[in-house]
Design a protein around this motif. Structure first.
Motif, PDB file in Angstrom:
ATOM      1  N   LEU A   1      95.161   2.893 109.038  1.00 18.89           N
ATOM      2  CA  LEU A   1      94.246   3.306 110.104  1.00 18.89           C
ATOM      3  C   LEU A   1      92.846   3.447 109.529  1.00 18.89           C
ATOM      4  CD1 LEU A   1      93.697   4.359 112.992  1.00 18.89           C
ATOM      5  CD2 LEU A   1      94.408   6.626 112.203  1.00 18.89           C
ATOM      6  N   VAL A   2      91.908   2.687 110.087  1.00 16.99           N
ATOM      7  CA  VAL A   2      90.521   2.706 109.618  1.00 16.99           C
ATOM      8  C   VAL A   2      89.602   2.879 110.820  1.00 16.99           C
ATOM      9  CG1 VAL A   2      88.681   1.406 108.474  1.00 16.99           C
ATOM     10  CG2 VAL A   2      91.036   1.217 107.647  1.00 16.99           C
ATOM     11  N   ILE A   3      88.610   3.747 110.686  1.00 16.80           N
ATOM     12  CA  ILE A   3      87.620   3.967 111.742  1.00 16.80           C
ATOM     13  C   ILE A   3      86.239   3.660 111.182  1.00 16.80           C
ATOM     14  CG2 ILE A   3      86.579   5.634 113.315  1.00 16.80           C
ATOM     15  CD1 ILE A   3      89.204   7.179 113.247  1.00 16.80           C
ATOM     16  N   SER A   4      85.472   2.872 111.922  1.00 15.00           N
ATOM     17  CA  SER A   4      84.104   2.554 111.527  1.00 15.00           C
ATOM     18  C   SER A   4      83.200   2.716 112.743  1.00 15.00           C
ATOM     19  CB  SER A   4      84.015   1.136 110.971  1.00 15.00           C
ATOM     20  OG  SER A   4      82.712   0.853 110.514  1.00 15.00           O
ATOM     21  N   TYR A   5      81.965   3.110 112.528  1.00 11.08           N
ATOM     22  CA  TYR A   5      81.063   3.321 113.658  1.00 11.08           C
ATOM     23  C   TYR A   5      79.620   3.089 113.243  1.00 11.08           C
ATOM     24  CZ  TYR A   5      80.118   7.885 111.525  1.00 11.08           C
ATOM     25  OH  TYR A   5      79.761   8.876 110.659  1.00 11.08           O
TER      26      TYR A   5
END
Length: 378
Positions: free
Chosen positions: A167-171
């Motif tokens: 699970l990876v989150i980028s913004y």
């Protein structure tokens, strides 16, 4: 002669005890697993191992309509309702949850309450309408006499890291003075380019014209470099996005990014996405859904996400087709899958998606489309 300790017996006892703890943890609720994890290192390992078996889920959680009332907190234990240990929680608000005069302080309060009680990252997005299955979620009009309501609460997607999933989150922030092309390249590198082992699940959320431009460029890069059956995409343009990371040692401020991308992948999780023209006749809409269902394979547990226009003029007679009609048809075809739906009245809001069952169609950014994703896992 000095008596030596029976090391073999001690090791055997420790081994047996670890198996007993493993068996006990199988029957404990999340709040009890938290208590087990505080005892010692071996018990913590057993509790975390049990938590790691719980995959993503959708549910409805309480909405705090009185942010300044501290008594409200004592009545709700969010962890009891979650039944999982999430890494990230996505809260799907609508304009009925968020009256304009009440919006900012209440939304921030809810986000922080979820962050602290669930001990996870929180992303909040809002539009005009939200659904859990075919039931619209509305904020009660009687603010003074209604503190919270489970049946009228917030649809929420709980994402966990389980069974070797990734699970990876980028913004990207609205205020950053960097071009959309550079941001899109950064998101592609962080979310897509370094993972090729299994199908990529991408949730893409935007909240400004800058966010939409980044999303378009990112989707073009994905389409150019990957077979469409190797990924699935779902997302939309929201009125606003808020994000806060969980860090018990630091009071994190709530950020307002232009775009948030979430990548999920792993050997035990799969997904299927589809995008439909919201202007087509409803019988044609149903026919396309049935064809989509024939081409996908579901595992033991599944959940669904839907977004699109709240009102779409029919191509046949120009009459407006409401979001409830789309949700009813989707649940008719997939009655066993729980769905969260998010819809906007603004015709210029985009939906993001693709047909992950075929390499023939193209990744889409569309103003008049219903985007659908089903996440499925063992």
């Amino acid at each position: 002669m000095e008596n030596l300790p029976n090391v073999s017996a001690e090791l055997t006892a420790e081994f047996v005890l670890s198996h007993v703890i493993d068996d006990v943890c199988r029957f404990l609720e999340i709040k009890d697993l938290y208590s087990v994890a505080k005892v010692c290192r071996s018990w913590k390992d057993a509790a975390l191992h049990e938590m790691s078996k719980i995959g993503p889920k959708v549910t409805v959680m309480p909405f705090f309509s009185k942010p300044m009332n501290t008594n409200c907190d004592s009545k709700i234990n969010l962890l009891d309702r979650a039944h999982t240990k999430p890494h990230t929680a996505l809260l799907f608000f609508n304009r009925y949850h968020l009256s304009y005069a009440f919006q900012q302080r209440c939304l921030d309060y809810v986000i922080n309450a979820y962050k602290e009680q669930l001990e996870c990252n929180v992303i909040a997005l809002d539009s005009e309408e939200t659904y859990f299955d075919t039931n619209p979620r509305a904020y009660p009009e009687d603010y003074d006499n209604y503190e919270f309501g489970y049946d009228r609460g917030i649809p929420i997607l709980l994402l966990s890291v389980f069974k070797q999933s990734n699970l990876v989150i980028s913004y990207c922030m609205k205020q950053d003075g960097i071009s959309s092309a550079i941001f899109a390249q950064r998101l592609y590198k962080e979310l897509i380019s370094d993972y090729q082992d299994s199908k990529i699940i991408l949730i893409l959320l935007t909240a400004s014209q800058k966010g939409t431009n980044i999303a378009r460029k990112l989707l073009t890069m994905i389409q150019k470099n990957h077979e469409q059956t190797k990924y699935s995409i779902w997302g939309n343009e929201c009125y606003s996005l808020k994000k806060v990371d969980y860090d018990p040692s630091d009071s994190q401020t709530i950020k307002e990014p232009a775009v948030v991308g979430i990548r999920i992948c792993g050997p035990s999780i799969d997904s299927w996405s589809f995008i439909l023209n919201a202007n087509m006749k409803l019988d044609k809409f149903e026919e396309q859904l049935l064809k989509f269902k024939e081409n996908i394979k579901l595992k033991r547990h599944s959940l669904g996400l839907v977004c699109g226009p709240a009102l779409a003029p029919s191509a046949i007679n120009g009459e407006l087709q409401e979001s409830s009609l789309f949700m009813n048809l989707i649940k008719k075809i997939f009655p066993e899958i729980p769905f969260i739906g998010q819809f906007s009245y603004e015709f210029y809001f985009n939906a993001y998606g693709c047909d992950s069952t075929s390499n023939d169609s193209k990744t889409v950014v569309s103003l008049m489309a219903v985007s659908l994703m089903i996440i499925t896992h063992d």
